[in-house]
Design an enzyme around this catalytic site. Structure first.
Site, mmCIF file in Angstrom:
data_model
loop_
_atom_site.group_PDB
_atom_site.id
_atom_site.type_symbol
_atom_site.label_atom_id
_atom_site.label_comp_id
_atom_site.label_asym_id
_atom_site.label_seq_id
_atom_site.Cartn_x
_atom_site.Cartn_y
_atom_site.Cartn_z
ATOM 1 C CG PHE A 143 32.283 -86.981 -45.990
ATOM 2 C CD1 PHE A 143 32.837 -85.704 -45.929
ATOM 3 C CD2 PHE A 143 32.756 -87.857 -46.952
ATOM 4 C CE1 PHE A 143 33.834 -85.313 -46.825
ATOM 5 C CE2 PHE A 143 33.746 -87.486 -47.845
ATOM 6 C CZ PHE A 143 34.294 -86.209 -47.780
ATOM 7 C CG ASP A 171 26.251 -90.065 -47.120
ATOM 8 O OD1 ASP A 171 25.865 -89.500 -48.167
ATOM 9 O OD2 ASP A 171 25.546 -90.164 -46.100
ATOM 10 C CB CYS A 224 22.923 -85.664 -51.256
ATOM 11 S SG CYS A 224 24.049 -84.502 -50.459
ATOM 12 N NE ARG A 232 20.831 -94.036 -42.028
ATOM 13 C CZ ARG A 232 20.435 -92.810 -42.363
ATOM 14 N NH1 ARG A 232 21.298 -91.955 -42.875
ATOM 15 N NH2 ARG A 232 19.182 -92.429 -42.194
ATOM 16 C CG ASP A 290 31.688 -85.395 -39.644
ATOM 17 O OD1 ASP A 290 30.856 -85.829 -40.454
ATOM 18 O OD2 ASP A 290 31.828 -84.179 -39.399
#
Length: 390
Positions: free
Chosen positions: A225, A294, A334, A209, A247
């Site tokens: 996201f 992300d 992830c 970030r 989101d």
């Protein structure tokens, strides 16, 4: 102490540091079986291999604690392990931040224990029976070493069921509001330890970030996201012309707006939308200089990897097609099953199918307070690729 004897030739990768012993690798037992207890593991030839937590109800039957036979596995042993883990985080000297991961389970040789620090508070997660058995000792050690104002437990993960444990969350030390104000990269925001993702926040993206500051100045930024707005807030802080944080969760968008207000950012807006639909729409074509992808883990097992691969490719393809010429793409996965090799292959296919060209700028992983063992590839789960689209 119960002795566990392995099948022949099962010890090599354990000696090299692999942290688990599976049920199909075990030959026999000598002594009383007590799940959650510490056992001594021997090779087929009866030579010492390691100490570990036992759980015959789990496919991971032994979680390795030590390869040193002279170690005494008691409260002092775990105190020294915790001190060692904390010393690494102290070495990192994160600036303008008071939140980080202090203990990362097997990667810190404390299997089944995660401890995160949010300001003056701790949030712990326990996912192994052995660690659950010594939870009181762990809390005592954390209080002694760190003197937190409070400790919240977020052991509400489905993996506990494989250990024969019920899910649990709640305050276990002190009396406090689990919504706490923290600082990351100079940005104030609220972490909800009770209901937030993981233990309240995705701490593993801290440096990724912060890295956005090199790319966002005077740019129009789309953060997909966005969750509670980590990337969007960092872009807003570091001179972005405009930031749109998207989101599907209305609550997440409300939290982003709250965090933006906390920091006095007026260059950030939110939109509650299905990101897949947004990326497929014409309205974002040539509108953004920087797009951040992300997403949550699209797969948590190998069985759904093929479907997840398609999902990752879909969002990357659409983002590459939409971004302005000379713009930057930050793209992440992830999922541990989406290996670095697979992730790079997916990105290459997305670029080819978009009929555009791209420069490979950076490859990054999780922040250094989330270490991984070379002997356990699945711990290196977070991948980040930064591209410049031509």
């Amino acid at each position: 102490m119960l002795k566990v004897i392995l099948n022949k030739n099962e010890e090599k990768e354990k000696k090299e540091g692999f942290p688990w012993i599976f049920n199909n690798e075990i030959n026999s037992f000598e002594g009383e079986i007590i799940n959650g207890s510490v056992v001594k593991v021997l090779t087929y030839e009866k030579n010492f291999l390691c100490y570990g937590f036992l759980n015959t109800s789990s496919k991971i039957m032994i979680r390795i604690l030590s390869l040193c036979e002279s170690d005494v596995i008691d409260k002092d042993f775990f105190k020294k392990r915790i001190e060692y883990a904390i010393s690494h985080r102290n070495n990192l000297n994160f600036k303008n931040s008071n939140c980080l991961r202090l203990i990362f389970s097997e990667a810190d040789f404390l299997p089944g224990l995660v401890v995160d620090k949010y300001g003056d508070y701790l949030c712990i997660q326990i996912s192994s029976l052995g660690m659950e058995k010594i939870k009181k000792d762990i809390i005592d050690i954390l209080v002694e070493l760190l003197n937190p104002k409070g400790i919240y437990e977020r052991s509400d993960v489905s993996s506990r069921q494989k250990e024969g444990l019920e899910e649990f969350k709640g305050i276990i030390y002190g009396n406090f509001d689990p919504k706490v104000l923290v600082l990351e990269n100079g940005i104030k925001f609220i972490v909800d330890m009770e209901n937030g993702q993981k233990t309240g926040y995705f701490l593993d993206q801290k440096l990724n970030r912060d890295n956005i500051k090199y790319y966002c100045k005077d740019k129009d930024v789309l953060d997909c996201f966005s969750n509670v707005g980590g990337f969007a807030l960092n872009a807003a802080l570091n001179g972005a012309k405009s930031v749109l944080a998207c989101d599907i969760s209305k609550l997440a968008c409300e939290e982003i707006e709250q965090n933006a207000k906390l920091n006095g950012f007026n260059n950030l807006k939110t939109r509650c939308v299905d990101v897949f639909d947004l990326l497929r729409s014409d309205e974002i074509i040539n509108k953004f200089d920087l797009i951040i992808l992300d997403p949550p883990a699209f797969t948590k097992s190998k069985d759904t990897l093929k479907k997840a691969y398609k999902g990752y490719k879909e969002i990357n393809l659409q983002a590459i097609k939409a971004i302005k010429k000379g713009g930057y793409l930050f793209t992440f996965s992830c999922s541990q099953h989406m290996t670095p090799e697979l992730f790079l292959q997916m990105i290459k296919e997305s670029i080819i199918d978009s009929k555009r060209k791209a420069q490979f700028i950076e490859f990054k992983v999780q922040s250094p307070d989330h270490p991984s063992l070379f002997s356990s590839e699945e711990q290196l789960y977070l991948k980040c690729v930064i591209l410049r689209i031509l």
